[in-house]
Design a protein around this motif. Structure first.
Motif, mmCIF file in Angstrom:
data_model
loop_
_atom_site.group_PDB
_atom_site.id
_atom_site.type_symbol
_atom_site.label_atom_id
_atom_site.label_comp_id
_atom_site.label_asym_id
_atom_site.label_seq_id
_atom_site.Cartn_x
_atom_site.Cartn_y
_atom_site.Cartn_z
ATOM 1 N N MET A 1 0.836 -1.184 0.000
ATOM 2 C CA MET A 1 0.000 0.000 0.000
ATOM 3 C C MET A 1 0.883 1.251 0.000
ATOM 4 O O MET A 1 1.831 1.351 0.768
ATOM 5 C CB MET A 1 -0.905 -0.008 1.246
ATOM 6 N N LYS A 2 0.577 2.207 -0.881
ATOM 7 C CA LYS A 2 1.353 3.430 -0.955
ATOM 8 C C LYS A 2 1.049 4.323 0.240
ATOM 9 O O LYS A 2 -0.041 4.309 0.796
ATOM 10 C CB LYS A 2 1.022 4.176 -2.253
ATOM 11 N N LYS A 3 2.058 5.120 0.624
ATOM 12 C CA LYS A 3 1.905 5.978 1.798
ATOM 13 C C LYS A 3 0.663 6.853 1.707
ATOM 14 O O LYS A 3 -0.063 7.030 2.687
ATOM 15 C CB LYS A 3 3.156 6.853 1.967
ATOM 16 N N GLN A 4 0.406 7.392 0.516
ATOM 17 C CA GLN A 4 -0.734 8.309 0.379
ATOM 18 C C GLN A 4 -2.074 7.595 0.532
ATOM 19 O O GLN A 4 -3.100 8.237 0.728
ATOM 20 C CB GLN A 4 -0.684 9.043 -0.964
ATOM 21 N N ASP A 5 -2.052 6.254 0.441
ATOM 22 C CA ASP A 5 -3.281 5.481 0.588
ATOM 23 C C ASP A 5 -3.502 4.964 2.007
ATOM 24 O O ASP A 5 -4.539 4.374 2.306
ATOM 25 C CB ASP A 5 -3.271 4.294 -0.381
ATOM 26 N N LEU A 6 -2.528 5.149 2.889
ATOM 27 C CA LEU A 6 -2.631 4.640 4.252
ATOM 28 C C LEU A 6 -3.585 5.490 5.079
ATOM 29 O O LEU A 6 -3.537 6.718 5.046
ATOM 30 C CB LEU A 6 -1.259 4.625 4.920
ATOM 31 N N ASN A 7 -4.450 4.834 5.826
ATOM 32 C CA ASN A 7 -5.340 5.543 6.734
ATOM 33 C C ASN A 7 -4.542 6.153 7.882
ATOM 34 O O ASN A 7 -3.694 5.489 8.480
ATOM 35 C CB ASN A 7 -6.392 4.590 7.305
ATOM 36 N N PHE A 8 -4.798 7.418 8.158
ATOM 37 C CA PHE A 8 -4.219 8.144 9.286
ATOM 38 C C PHE A 8 -2.697 8.289 9.197
ATOM 39 O O PHE A 8 -2.051 8.562 10.206
ATOM 40 C CB PHE A 8 -4.604 7.481 10.616
ATOM 41 N N PHE A 9 -2.123 8.124 8.011
ATOM 42 C CA PHE A 9 -0.676 8.341 7.875
ATOM 43 C C PHE A 9 -0.387 9.829 8.121
ATOM 44 O O PHE A 9 -0.916 10.703 7.447
ATOM 45 C CB PHE A 9 -0.195 7.938 6.479
ATOM 46 N N GLY A 10 0.445 10.082 9.152
ATOM 47 C CA GLY A 10 0.786 11.461 9.478
ATOM 48 C C GLY A 10 -0.262 12.206 10.280
ATOM 49 O O GLY A 10 -0.163 13.428 10.438
ATOM 50 N N ALA A 11 -1.259 11.493 10.814
ATOM 51 C CA ALA A 11 -2.308 12.171 11.600
ATOM 52 C C ALA A 11 -1.744 12.853 12.838
ATOM 53 O O ALA A 11 -2.336 13.814 13.349
ATOM 54 C CB ALA A 11 -3.386 11.170 12.015
ATOM 55 N N ALA A 12 -0.595 12.366 13.329
ATOM 56 C CA ALA A 12 0.041 12.961 14.508
ATOM 57 C C ALA A 12 1.433 13.492 14.164
ATOM 58 O O ALA A 12 2.314 13.517 15.017
ATOM 59 C CB ALA A 12 0.123 11.933 15.632
ATOM 60 N N LYS A 13 1.619 13.897 12.928
ATOM 61 C CA LYS A 13 2.939 14.344 12.473
ATOM 62 C C LYS A 13 3.473 15.468 13.351
ATOM 63 O O LYS A 13 2.765 16.428 13.671
ATOM 64 C CB LYS A 13 2.864 14.813 11.021
ATOM 65 N N ASP A 14 4.743 15.319 13.751
ATOM 66 C CA ASP A 14 5.481 16.317 14.544
ATOM 67 C C ASP A 14 4.939 16.489 15.954
ATOM 68 O O ASP A 14 5.346 17.415 16.668
ATOM 69 C CB ASP A 14 5.511 17.668 13.834
ATOM 70 N N LYS A 15 4.037 15.614 16.386
ATOM 71 C CA LYS A 15 3.559 15.691 17.762
ATOM 72 C C LYS A 15 4.587 15.051 18.707
ATOM 73 O O LYS A 15 5.381 14.196 18.304
ATOM 74 C CB LYS A 15 2.224 14.945 17.912
ATOM 75 N N ASN A 16 4.567 15.466 19.973
ATOM 76 C CA ASN A 16 5.330 14.745 20.982
ATOM 77 C C ASN A 16 4.818 13.316 21.066
ATOM 78 O O ASN A 16 3.663 13.040 20.701
ATOM 79 C CB ASN A 16 5.165 15.405 22.361
ATOM 80 N N VAL A 17 5.661 12.412 21.545
ATOM 81 C CA VAL A 17 5.267 11.016 21.702
ATOM 82 C C VAL A 17 5.442 10.633 23.167
ATOM 83 O O VAL A 17 6.552 10.718 23.714
ATOM 84 C CB VAL A 17 6.111 10.083 20.810
ATOM 85 N N ILE A 18 4.356 10.234 23.803
ATOM 86 C CA ILE A 18 4.397 9.768 25.192
ATOM 87 C C ILE A 18 3.789 8.371 25.224
ATOM 88 O O ILE A 18 2.617 8.191 24.882
ATOM 89 C CB ILE A 18 3.623 10.721 26.126
ATOM 90 N N ILE A 19 4.605 7.393 25.578
ATOM 91 C CA ILE A 19 4.142 6.007 25.642
ATOM 92 C C ILE A 19 4.198 5.546 27.090
ATOM 93 O O ILE A 19 5.243 5.643 27.749
ATOM 94 C CB ILE A 19 4.995 5.080 24.753
ATOM 95 N N ILE A 20 3.065 5.069 27.590
ATOM 96 C CA ILE A 20 2.948 4.675 28.997
ATOM 97 C C ILE A 20 2.776 3.165 29.094
ATOM 98 O O ILE A 20 1.849 2.602 28.494
ATOM 99 C CB ILE A 20 1.759 5.395 29.664
ATOM 100 N N GLN A 21 3.673 2.535 29.812
ATOM 101 C CA GLN A 21 3.607 1.079 30.015
ATOM 102 C C GLN A 21 3.003 0.812 31.389
ATOM 103 O O GLN A 21 3.561 1.208 32.406
ATOM 104 C CB GLN A 21 5.008 0.472 29.925
ATOM 105 N N LEU A 22 1.867 0.141 31.415
ATOM 106 C CA LEU A 22 1.183 -0.168 32.669
ATOM 107 C C LEU A 22 1.592 -1.550 33.153
ATOM 108 O O LEU A 22 1.480 -2.542 32.427
ATOM 109 C CB LEU A 22 -0.336 -0.115 32.472
#
Length: 408
Positions: A1-22
Motif C-alpha cells: 500500500m502506498k503511503k498516500q493510501d494509508l489511513n491516518f498516515f501522518g495524523a500525529a505528524k510532529d507531535k510529541n510522543v508519550i508512551i505509557i507502560q502499565l
C-alpha cells in the motif's frame, strides 16, 4: 500500500510522543465493574476518545517487563529464554528512539526502579535513548513495593517533561508504571476500590485493588498533561506490559471469582490479552478488534507520525492499515512454535505429543484439536512460519554491530 493510501498516515505528524507502560495490566480490566464501581475509569474514558485495540497480546520472553520495553521500541522478537537486555546489551539496535532522534526528537525513558534491574543500564544505550530517569531521580518518597508510587513517578516525570519541552522542539518519553506489580499489596490509603467481602484476602481482590490505584494515578497524570499543554500536542499510547493475574490450579476461589467477573472460565486468551489505547489529538477514535501483538505497536505509532519504515527491518505491522491475517509468535511463556491468529491460540506441545488450542471468540479450549497437529495441516504450516520468523529475528539481532561503551 502506498503511503498516500494509508489511513491516518501522518495524523500525529510532529507531535510529541508519550508512551505509557502499565505494569501487569490485562485487557479484561477495561469496562469491568465490581459492585457498581469501574475498576479502570480512566482507561474506560479513553476508550471513547482514542484508538482502542481490544485484541492485543503480550509477546514477552524471560525479560518480562524489560522485554516489553524492547518489543515496543524495536518491533523485533525478544530473545526468549534469556532477557533481551542481557543477550543484546552490546548491540546497536535499530529502534523507535533512533528513528525519532533523526526526526528531531529528544528521547527519554522514566522508570522508578533501579536501572541495573533487568540490566536496563545496558538496554537503554543499546536502544539509543538520550537519557534515562531511574530510582536515584525519583527518590524514596511514598515507597510501595519495588519503589516510589505511580503518583510520584508521574508527578516527577511531568515536571521533567515540562522542562525538556522548553529545551527541545519535540520529545519522546517512555514512562513505565510499577505500583501494580505482584503481589498487588497496597497500603490502606491506596486501596481506593471498595470490594465485597468475598474478595478480601484473595489474589483477585488484590489485583483489582492494585490496578484500580494504577488507573487512578494514570488519571492524575493525564490531567497534568492537559494542564501543561501536552495532551493536545502529543500522541499518547498506553499498553500493558504483561499479564498479572494467573491463579495456580489450587487457587479454586480465585478461579471462581474470575469466572464470575468474566462470564466464562479464565484461560490463556484472557491471561495474555493486554490493552492498547492510542490517543491522537482530533477525532481519531473507536474500537479496533483486529488481532495484534506488542510487536505491532511501533509500526502503528510511526504510521500515525507519518514516518516510513520501509527501509527498517521490523516484524510487526501497522494495526490500523493491515488489520487482517496477522500471525503472532510467542516463546518462553508458550513453547516456540505456538501462535495466535484471529481464530485460535495454538500451544505447540510437540514433545508431549499433544497440546492445547483456544478459540479466540469464546476464549475456551477446543476439545477435539487433533486436526491442528497433523503433518501438513494449516496449523502446522503456521507453526513453521512462526519458527522461521523467530529464527530470522535471532539471526538479525545477533549480527547487528556492537556499540562502544557509552554512559549517559
Amino acid at each position: 500500500m502506498k503511503k498516500q493510501d494509508l489511513n491516518f498516515f501522518g495524523a500525529a505528524k510532529d507531535k510529541n510522543v508519550i508512551i505509557i507502560q502499565l505494569e501487569s495490566f490485562q485487557d479484561m480490566l477495561i469496562n469491568m465493574e465490581v459492585k457498581g464501581q469501574e475498576v479502570t475509569p480512566t482507561l474506560n474514558g479513553l476508550v471513547n476518545d482514542s484508538f482502542y485495540f481490544s485484541n492485543i497480546y503480550q509477546q514477552i520472553g524471560a525479560g518480562n517487563t524489560s522485554d516489553a520495553e524492547f518489543l515496543i521500541n524495536t518491533s523485533l522478537y525478544p530473545a526468549g529464554n534469556k532477557p533481551s537486555s542481557k543477550v543484546y546489551e552490546n548491540k546497536i539496535i535499530p529502534s523507535l528512539p533512533r528513528i525519532l532522534s533523526k526526526e528531531g526528537y529528544y528521547t527519554s525513558t522514566f522508570h522508578a526502579d533501579n536501572v541495573e534491574y533487568w540490566n536496563r543500564i545496558k538496554l537503554y544505550p543499546a536502544l539509543g535513548f538520550d537519557k534515562y530517569y531511574e530510582e536515584e531521580f525519583f527518590g524514596k518518597k511514598d515507597l510501595v513495593g519495588f519503589g516510589p508510587s505511580d503518583e510520584v513517578l508521574y508527578e516527577k516525570a511531568l515536571e521533567e517533561l515540562t522542562a525538556l519541552n522548553e529545551k527541545h522542539e519535540r520529545i519522546y518519553a517512555h514512562v513505565l508504571s510499577m505500583t501494580s506489580h505482584t503481589p498487588f499489596e497496597l497500603p490502606k490509603d491506596k486501596q481506593l476500590l471498595s470490594l465485597p467481602s468475598k474478595y478480601h484476602e484473595t489474589k483477585t481482590g488484590n489485583y483489582l485493588t492494585a490496578t484500580h490505584y494504577a488507573d487512578y494515578a494514570l488519571g492524575k497524570f493525564i490531567e497534568g498533561l492537559k494542564q501543561k499543554g501536552f495532551w493536545d500536542n502529543s500522541i499518547v499510547a498506553i499498553y500493558g506490559d504483561h499479564s498479572g493475574f494467573h491463579p495456580k490450579p489450587e487457587d479454586a476461589k480465585d478461579k471462581k471469582l474470575a469466572e464470575e467477573l468474566l462470564g466464562h472460565p479464565y484461560g490463556l486468551v484472557d491471561r495474555f490479552n493486554i490493552p492498547l489505547l492510542i490517543h491522537v489529538p482530533g477525532n481519531h477514535k473507536g474500537e479496533n478488534k483486529s488481532i495484534g501483538g506488542q510487536i505491532d505497536i511501533m509500526p502503528t505509532i510511526t504510521n500515525l507520525l507519518g514516518i516510513d519504515l520501509d527501509k527498517q527491518i521490523h516484524f510487526g505491522q501497522d494495526l490500523i492499515n493491515y488489520p487482517n491475517h496477522n500471525l503472532l509468535g510467542m516463546r518462553y511463556y508458550l513453547p516456540a512454535g505456538s501462535y495466535i491468529n484471529k481464530d485460535f491460540l495454538f500451544v505447540n506441545r510437540e514433545d508431549e505429543g499433544r497440546g492445547q488450542v483456544f478459540d479466540m471468540k469464546s476464549k475456551t479450549t477446543v476439545n477435539n484439536n487433533s486436526e491442528f497437529y497433523k503433518e501438513g495441516s494449516e496449523s502446522e504450516q503456521k507453526k513453521e512460519t512462526i519458527l522461521k520468523l523467530l529464527n530470522l529475528a535471532d539471526y538479525y539481532l545477533n549480527n547487528l554491530p556492537e556499540k562502544d561503551e557509552k554512559s549517559f
